[in-house]
Design a protein around this motif. Structure first.
Motif, short mmCIF file in Angstrom:
data_model
loop_
_atom_site.label_atom_id
_atom_site.label_comp_id
_atom_site.label_asym_id
_atom_site.label_seq_id
_atom_site.Cartn_x
_atom_site.Cartn_y
_atom_site.Cartn_z
N ALA A 28 0.84 -1.20 0.00
CA ALA A 28 0.00 0.00 0.00
C ALA A 28 0.87 1.25 0.00
CB ALA A 28 -0.90 -0.01 1.23
N LEU A 29 1.97 1.19 0.74
CA LEU A 29 2.88 2.34 0.81
C LEU A 29 3.49 2.62 -0.56
CD1 LEU A 29 4.07 4.38 2.87
CD2 LEU A 29 6.08 2.87 3.01
N ASN A 30 3.76 1.54 -1.28
CA ASN A 30 4.32 1.71 -2.62
C ASN A 30 3.34 2.44 -3.54
OD1 ASN A 30 6.62 1.35 -4.22
ND2 ASN A 30 5.56 -0.27 -5.38
N GLU A 31 2.05 2.10 -3.38
CA GLU A 31 1.02 2.82 -4.14
C GLU A 31 1.06 4.31 -3.83
OE1 GLU A 31 -1.10 1.47 -6.45
OE2 GLU A 31 0.20 -0.30 -6.18
N VAL A 32 1.19 4.62 -2.55
CA VAL A 32 1.25 6.03 -2.11
C VAL A 32 2.44 6.73 -2.75
CG1 VAL A 32 1.56 7.56 -0.12
CG2 VAL A 32 0.10 5.53 0.07
N ARG A 33 3.58 6.00 -2.76
CA ARG A 33 4.79 6.59 -3.35
C ARG A 33 4.56 6.91 -4.84
NH1 ARG A 33 10.13 6.64 -2.14
NH2 ARG A 33 9.93 5.17 -0.43
N ILE A 34 3.98 5.94 -5.57
CA ILE A 34 3.74 6.15 -6.99
C ILE A 34 2.78 7.34 -7.20
CG2 ILE A 34 2.63 5.15 -9.05
CD1 ILE A 34 3.76 2.40 -8.00
N HIS A 35 1.77 7.35 -6.35
CA HIS A 35 0.75 8.40 -6.52
C HIS A 35 1.33 9.80 -6.29
CE1 HIS A 35 -3.28 10.06 -6.76
NE2 HIS A 35 -3.01 10.80 -5.67
N TYR A 36 2.17 9.95 -5.27
CA TYR A 36 2.64 11.30 -4.91
C TYR A 36 4.02 11.65 -5.47
CZ TYR A 36 -1.41 11.70 -1.96
OH TYR A 36 -2.70 11.77 -1.53
N LEU A 37 4.83 10.64 -5.75
CA LEU A 37 6.18 10.96 -6.25
C LEU A 37 6.49 10.34 -7.60
CD1 LEU A 37 8.36 10.58 -2.98
CD2 LEU A 37 7.40 12.67 -3.96
N GLY A 38 5.57 9.52 -8.13
CA GLY A 38 5.80 8.84 -9.40
C GLY A 38 5.94 9.80 -10.58
N ARG A 39 6.31 9.22 -11.72
CA ARG A 39 6.62 10.06 -12.87
C ARG A 39 5.43 10.92 -13.32
NH1 ARG A 39 7.85 7.36 -17.62
NH2 ARG A 39 7.70 5.34 -16.57
N SER A 40 4.22 10.40 -13.15
CA SER A 40 3.06 11.20 -13.58
C SER A 40 2.31 11.80 -12.39
CB SER A 40 2.14 10.34 -14.45
OG SER A 40 1.94 9.09 -13.82
N SER A 41 2.96 11.90 -11.26
CA SER A 41 2.31 12.49 -10.10
C SER A 41 2.18 14.01 -10.31
CB SER A 41 3.11 12.20 -8.84
OG SER A 41 4.39 12.79 -8.93
N ALA A 42 1.24 14.59 -9.60
CA ALA A 42 1.01 16.04 -9.69
C ALA A 42 2.28 16.80 -9.33
CB ALA A 42 -0.12 16.43 -8.73
N LEU A 43 2.99 16.30 -8.34
CA LEU A 43 4.21 16.98 -7.90
C LEU A 43 5.27 16.99 -8.99
CD1 LEU A 43 5.55 18.43 -5.51
CD2 LEU A 43 6.40 16.19 -4.74
N LYS A 44 5.44 15.79 -9.62
CA LYS A 44 6.46 15.71 -10.68
C LYS A 44 6.09 16.62 -11.85
CE LYS A 44 9.87 13.46 -9.20
NZ LYS A 44 10.10 12.04 -9.07
N LEU A 45 4.80 16.61 -12.21
CA LEU A 45 4.35 17.47 -13.31
C LEU A 45 4.60 18.94 -12.97
CD1 LEU A 45 0.99 15.73 -14.37
CD2 LEU A 45 3.23 15.67 -15.53
N ALA A 46 4.26 19.30 -11.74
CA ALA A 46 4.45 20.70 -11.31
C ALA A 46 5.93 21.08 -11.38
CB ALA A 46 3.92 20.88 -9.90
N VAL A 66 8.12 14.58 1.74
CA VAL A 66 7.31 13.38 1.46
C VAL A 66 8.21 12.15 1.33
CG1 VAL A 66 5.75 12.28 -0.22
CG2 VAL A 66 5.43 14.69 0.39
N GLU A 67 9.31 12.35 0.61
CA GLU A 67 10.28 11.26 0.44
C GLU A 67 10.72 10.72 1.81
OE1 GLU A 67 11.81 9.43 -2.75
OE2 GLU A 67 12.28 11.55 -3.15
N ALA A 68 11.10 11.61 2.70
CA ALA A 68 11.59 11.21 4.03
C ALA A 68 10.49 10.49 4.81
CB ALA A 68 12.08 12.43 4.79
N ALA A 69 9.26 11.01 4.68
CA ALA A 69 8.15 10.39 5.41
C ALA A 69 7.90 8.98 4.90
CB ALA A 69 6.90 11.24 5.28
#
Ligand code: DAH
Length: 344
Positions: A28-46, A66-69
């Protein structure tokens, strides 16, 4: 573009941190990572569309937080999952083996009654200071007959009575030849027991089998008397059949002892009153014995009067029959597990 413009870094960070904290498993944590830090995440796009330094620094700070958390939560979850496995997958090594699966245990064998008696006999004589020696199952007629004083005409020398390999070689008909080998090897004091198979050309019936076992004893020293023979055999019989046993000797004849005697032991079943085991005599025949005939000393090159000694020979199967109440000799050789399993 709109989407990027509407990203609020503070909200995004807050959202990501609570999603990380709520993840219950590494997957589940991996899903969170993909969602918030993955290549197509909002953060990466921004980040990809950043135009000014300040926004870039803010978004980078969010990314690092987020990475540290996520890393911290990952360690937490990994530890928890390990602990969980240690508990649920624990093997209780003290459980009986069958409970862990279908019984796969090898069936346990048992010792043959002949082996049990042989071991007991060995223990008894080792306790008296005797040495256990091996004999030879294939003997020359010299050791099996000549050395033991069997005259040329003795019926045991006939191929109808004994199993010959050629004119001078025979499957030993008794364990007594072991005496001669020991005497040739060494001067007295000799206190030895030899146990093993002997062969006779007997037809199989309830009490006969062409192979059986004997134990043979020999004691030669200075000043040995008949009293020593009787004391020794009495001790052995009491060890084998119980402390209340008595003994008596009947005179007999063997070519290698003079005088020769057959020892009887008082019946352990009826105590002497008479029963089927002792054929209503109160006494049970145990084998042969006697004082070593000086002929044997001369045969091995000693003076006839340098030493005195005694000898005895008894059947292992017969001893086992009496000890365990086994009828006849055949069960010893039939390999019937129903019989053998009784001796534990
Ligand atoms: N060898 C004899 C037999 O097989 C038994 C025996 C008798 C052994 C007298 C001895 C002895 O050592 O002294 O019948």
């Amino acid at each position: 573009m709109d989407k990027v413009a509407t990203v609020d870094p503070t909200d995004l960070q807050q959202e990501a941190l609570s999603a990380a904290a709520e993840a219950r498993t590494l997957a589940a944590l991996n899903e969170v990572r993909i969602h918030y830090l993955g290549r197509s995440s909002a953060l990466k796009l921004a980040l990809r569309n950043v135009r000014d330094r300040e926004t870039g620094m803010t978004l980078n700070a969010v990314r690092e937080t987020v990475e540290a958390a996520l890393t911290a939560r990952e360690e937490e979850l990994a530890r928890a999952e390990l602990e969980e496995r240690l508990v649920t997958e624990r093997v209780d090594v003290t459980l009986p083996a069958q409970l862990l699966g279908p019984p796969k245990l090898r069936p346990r064998g048992t010792l043959h009654p002949s082996t049990l008696v042989r071991r007991d006999v060995e223990d008894i004589f080792l306790g008296l200071g005797y040495e256990i020696v091996d004999g030879r199952e294939v003997e020359t007629t010299r050791y099996n007959f000549d050395a033991l004083g069997f005259p040329d005409w003795h019926p045991a020398r006939s191929p109808r009575a004994s199993l010959f390999l050629d004119d001078h070689t025979v499957l030993r008909t008794e364990t007594s030849p072991a005496q001669i080998h020991k005497m040739e090897e060494r001067r007295p004091p000799i206190y030895m027991v030899s146990i093993g198979r002997v062969y006779r050309r007997d037809t199989i019936d309830a009490t006969h089998f062409p192979i059986f076992h004997q134990f043979e004893g020999l004691a030669i020293d200075e000043g040995i008397t008949l009293a020593d023979l009787k004391g020794t055999l009495l001790h052995v019989m009491r060890e084998l059949y119980g402390p209340d046993r008595e003994m008596r000797f009947r005179t007999h004849y063997f070519p290698f002892t003079e005088p020769s005697m057959e020892p009887d032991v008082s019946c352990f079943n009826c105590g002497g009153a008479g029963c089927p085991i002792c054929k209503h005599s109160g006494w049970i025949e145990m084998g042969g014995s006697g004082v070593v005939d000086p002929y044997l000393y001369e045969f091995v090159g000693w003076g006839p009067e340098e030493y005195t000694g005694f000898a005895f020979g008894m059947g292992i199967e017969r001893t086992a029959q009496l000890r365990y109440g086994i009828a006849g000799i055949r069960p010893f050789w039939e390999n019937d597990l129903r019989f053998l399993r009784q001796f534990r």
